[in-house]
Design an enzyme around this catalytic site. Structure first.
Site, mmCIF file in Angstrom:
data_model
loop_
_atom_site.group_PDB
_atom_site.id
_atom_site.type_symbol
_atom_site.label_atom_id
_atom_site.label_comp_id
_atom_site.label_asym_id
_atom_site.label_seq_id
_atom_site.Cartn_x
_atom_site.Cartn_y
_atom_site.Cartn_z
ATOM 1 N N ASP A 196 0.452 -1.334 -0.388
ATOM 2 C CA ASP A 196 0.032 -0.215 -0.002
ATOM 3 C C ASP A 196 1.157 0.932 0.088
ATOM 4 O OD1 ASP A 196 -2.220 2.095 0.058
ATOM 5 O OD2 ASP A 196 -3.252 -0.343 1.506
ATOM 6 N N ASP A 254 -3.246 4.563 -2.280
ATOM 7 C CA ASP A 254 -4.257 5.384 -1.695
ATOM 8 C C ASP A 254 -4.826 6.397 -2.086
ATOM 9 O OD1 ASP A 254 -5.083 5.188 1.226
ATOM 10 O OD2 ASP A 254 -4.262 7.147 1.600
ATOM 11 N N GLU A 271 -6.835 3.949 -5.793
ATOM 12 C CA GLU A 271 -7.998 3.939 -4.882
ATOM 13 C C GLU A 271 -8.476 4.882 -5.155
ATOM 14 O OE1 GLU A 271 -9.946 4.387 -0.444
ATOM 15 O OE2 GLU A 271 -7.874 5.327 -1.141
ATOM 16 N N HIS A 322 -11.830 -2.165 3.924
ATOM 17 C CA HIS A 322 -10.924 -2.129 5.547
ATOM 18 C C HIS A 322 -11.894 -0.666 5.886
ATOM 19 C CE1 HIS A 322 -8.317 -0.036 3.008
ATOM 20 N NE2 HIS A 322 -8.249 1.121 4.018
ATOM 21 N N ASP A 323 -12.623 0.145 4.945
ATOM 22 C CA ASP A 323 -13.451 1.457 5.062
ATOM 23 C C ASP A 323 -14.289 1.426 4.607
ATOM 24 O OD1 ASP A 323 -10.956 2.792 5.363
ATOM 25 O OD2 ASP A 323 -11.220 3.030 2.907
HETATM 26 C C1 GLC Z 1 -7.757 5.133 2.256
HETATM 27 C C2 GLC Z 1 -7.733 4.218 2.933
HETATM 28 C C3 GLC Z 1 -8.286 4.462 4.296
HETATM 29 C C4 GLC Z 1 -7.239 6.489 5.429
HETATM 30 C C5 GLC Z 1 -7.139 7.019 3.684
HETATM 31 C C6 GLC Z 1 -6.462 7.966 4.458
HETATM 32 O O1 GLC Z 1 -9.216 5.368 2.172
HETATM 33 O O2 GLC Z 1 -7.716 3.653 2.474
HETATM 34 O O3 GLC Z 1 -7.857 3.521 5.038
HETATM 35 O O4 GLC Z 1 -8.378 6.354 6.073
HETATM 36 O O5 GLC Z 1 -7.216 6.721 2.674
HETATM 37 O O6 GLC Z 1 -5.058 7.425 4.158
#
Ligand code: GLC
Length: 540
Positions: free
Chosen positions: A107, A209, A268, A328-329
């Site tokens: 990641d 990310d 993402e 995880h979100d």
């Molecule tokens: C992404 C991650 C999340 C995190 C955010 C800030 O959306 O998946 O878990 O809190 O970025 O880095």
């Protein structure tokens, strides 16, 4: 029907498993998952007769971090937080994974760092520090007002006043996660160095990310407002996302990956930007972009089908789709849809995800239909959950410890886990489900095996058979050599699927079904039992 080994590309033809490291397996009894714990459980993923047989793992951030956003606040891009292990453990992970033909995706959190990263500590130390411009600093607007109206994803305003150096700095998430200034070439070089660092250690790919937030408009103008629930959603992100500089930056990142063989990337996307997200995917861009739209669907064949059809239409030829049901979100999908039939619905959802065109990403625990954990307010540790309670209870419920067996804390740890274990773990765990031929886990294992061995399921074109059915979602995946027919009954009532002349003229074998009563089609009709997920392959 046999897997064509020559032509098999792991990230395109395989299945990727999201190992949320903190909750996967704890090796040293501190209540937190770690790299040695992951290594000890690789057999669950690949290399043993009981494995799921996935092709790759994506590991959530393990870099040194004050942990305010559970690792997404990075304090050093080129090291491992001692709570998760060491660089030697990482090298061992790569060795053990590659020995099993399992790839490793990391990641990369490049939009922001932790405020404890030495770069930010220097940047903040004074206005003339050489690292000042590594972050985004601005003076107040007249009247001592913040420089603009931007909102952070996690609730507060995105510009934070710094008493020490008497300016505002930008943060799109927590105020302890300052945004990097991608317009500074030194920043870009330092980040690309980190990319090479992990590639040189054998990493096979990266998940980026919130990549489309990297660049902001240089003048930081106010974003226009729109309707939405949380403050971040009440703005159109035309100045803080999707800036034109994104594409050359991704091209540079991609060219580094292409210097190595068979590496991949998946982005993402964040927010509702104004660029079609699919435009970031392609030959000189990313290999894949997550499509999160399933997470907003209610449990209806038409809703899911519309997501797939829209995504298929918007991706160019150079783009490869990829779908997720949970991460995880997000809330776990079995909790979203499962109702009184969680296992049956988990199987229908799995059959959909694993037979679509594109790479499926599985979220740890979904293979055993692990639900969200119900938490009390005082058990919540996720910052947006604390901030927004009770409108939004945060992401902790979907991040509970992996349920390995019926021993204490589900075999995840010997001490108190960082988040509570789901109370049902004694019944619902990997060990128990391996013993049950009709378990969700064994259904996932069969689906993955079927997909691996079927050209049509891996590479075939996608054509829908049902358009607006309230009960059935059905489609054909097709190569010149093979057709696969997928028939999914989303409801608890029996259903019938009519075959047209062309499909009727083919011979079909039942390749896999969630129902022990399923049979190959007779005549023009396929009968589906309640929540039946069946896959048929054409036989010549
Ligand atoms: C992404 C991650 C999340 C995190 C955010 C800030 O959306 O998946 O878990 O809190 O970025 O880095």
């Amino acid at each position: 029907m046999d897997r064509n080994v020559e032509d098999y590309l792991w990230w395109r033809d395989g299945v990727i498993y999201h190992a949320y490291l903190r909750s996967f397996a704890d090796s040293n009894g501190d209540g937190l998952g770690d790299l040695p714990g992951l290594i000890a459980h690789l057999d669950h993923l690949k290399g043993s007769p009981d494995s799921l047989d996935v092709d790759a793992i994506w590991i959530s951030p393990f870099y040194p971090s004050p942990d305010k956003d559970f690792g997404y606040d990075v304090a050093n891009y080129c090291d491992i937080d001692p709570r998760y292990g060491s660089l030697a453990d990482f090298d061992r992970l790569i060795h053990e994974a590659h020995k099993r033909d399992l790839r490793v995706i990391l990641d990369l959190v490049f939009n922001h760092t932790s405020d404890q990263h030495p770069w930010f500590l220097q940047s903040r130390s004074s206005r003339d520090n050489p690292k000042r411009d590594w972050y985004i600093w601005r003076d107040p607007r007249p009247g001592n007002r913040p420089p603009n109206n931007w909102q952070s994803v996690f609730g507060v305003k995105a510009l934070e006043w710094d008493d020490q150096s008497q300016q505002y700095y930008l943060h799109h998430f927590l105020k302890v996660q300052p945004d990097l200034n991608w317009r500074n070439p030194e920043v870009r070089n330092a980040l690309m160095k980190a990319v090479r660092f992990w590639l040189d250690r054998g990493t096979d790919g990266f998940r980026l990310d919130v990549f489309n937030l990297w660049f902001k408009h240089p003048d930081l103008p106010d974003n226009p407002r729109c309707l939405g629930i949380r403050p971040f959603e009440r703005q159109r992100h035309i100045y803080d996302a999707d800036q034109p500089e994104m594409r050359p930056a991704l091209a540079e990142f991609r060219s580094i990956l292409d210097d190595y063989s068979e590496r991949t990337s998946v982005g993402e996307p964040a927010g509702r930007g104004h660029q079609p997200i699919s435009s970031y995917c392609g030959q000189d861009q990313l290999h894949m972009i997550f499509n999160f739209k399933f997470s907003f669907c209610h449990w209806s064949p038409t809703a899911f089908l519309n997501v797939v059809r829209r995504w298929e239409q918007s991706l160019s030829n150079n783009c490869w789709p990829c779908f997720v049901l949970s991460n995880h979100d997000l809330s776990r999908h079995v909790t979203r849809y499962g109702g009184r039939n969680p296992d049956a619905i988990a199987k229908v959802a799995a059959a959909l995800l694993l037979t679509l065109r594109g790479t499926p990403f599985l979220y740890y625990g979904e293979e055993i239909a692990m639900p969200n954990t119900r938490l009390r307010r005082n058990q919540i540790v996720d910052p947006p959950g604390i901030y927004y309670w009770p409108i939004y209870k945060g992401r902790d419920p979907a991040r509970g410890p992996m349920q390995w067996d019926a021993s204490i804390h589900a075999g995840f740890t010997t001490s108190t886990p960082w988040l509570p274990t789901h109370p049902d773990y004694r019944k619902q765990n990997v060990a128990a489900q391996l013993e049950d031929p009709y378990s969700v886990l064994n259904f996932y294992r069969s689906l993955i095996r079927l997909r691996r061995n079927s050209d049509a399921l891996r590479k075939g074109s996608f054509r829908t058979l049902t358009k607006t059915s309230r009960q059935i979602l059905s489609f054909i995946r097709e190569t010149p050599q093979q057709q696969a027919l997928v028939a999914l009954n989303f409801t608890g009532r029996p259903a019938h699927l009519q075959l047209d002349d062309m499909l009727h003229s083919l011979n079909w074998d039942l390749a896999l079904s969630s129902s022990p009563q399923a049979a190959a089609p007779r005549g023009r009709e396929i009968k589906l039992g309640p929540y039946e997920a069946s896959i048929f392959l054409s036989v010549n």
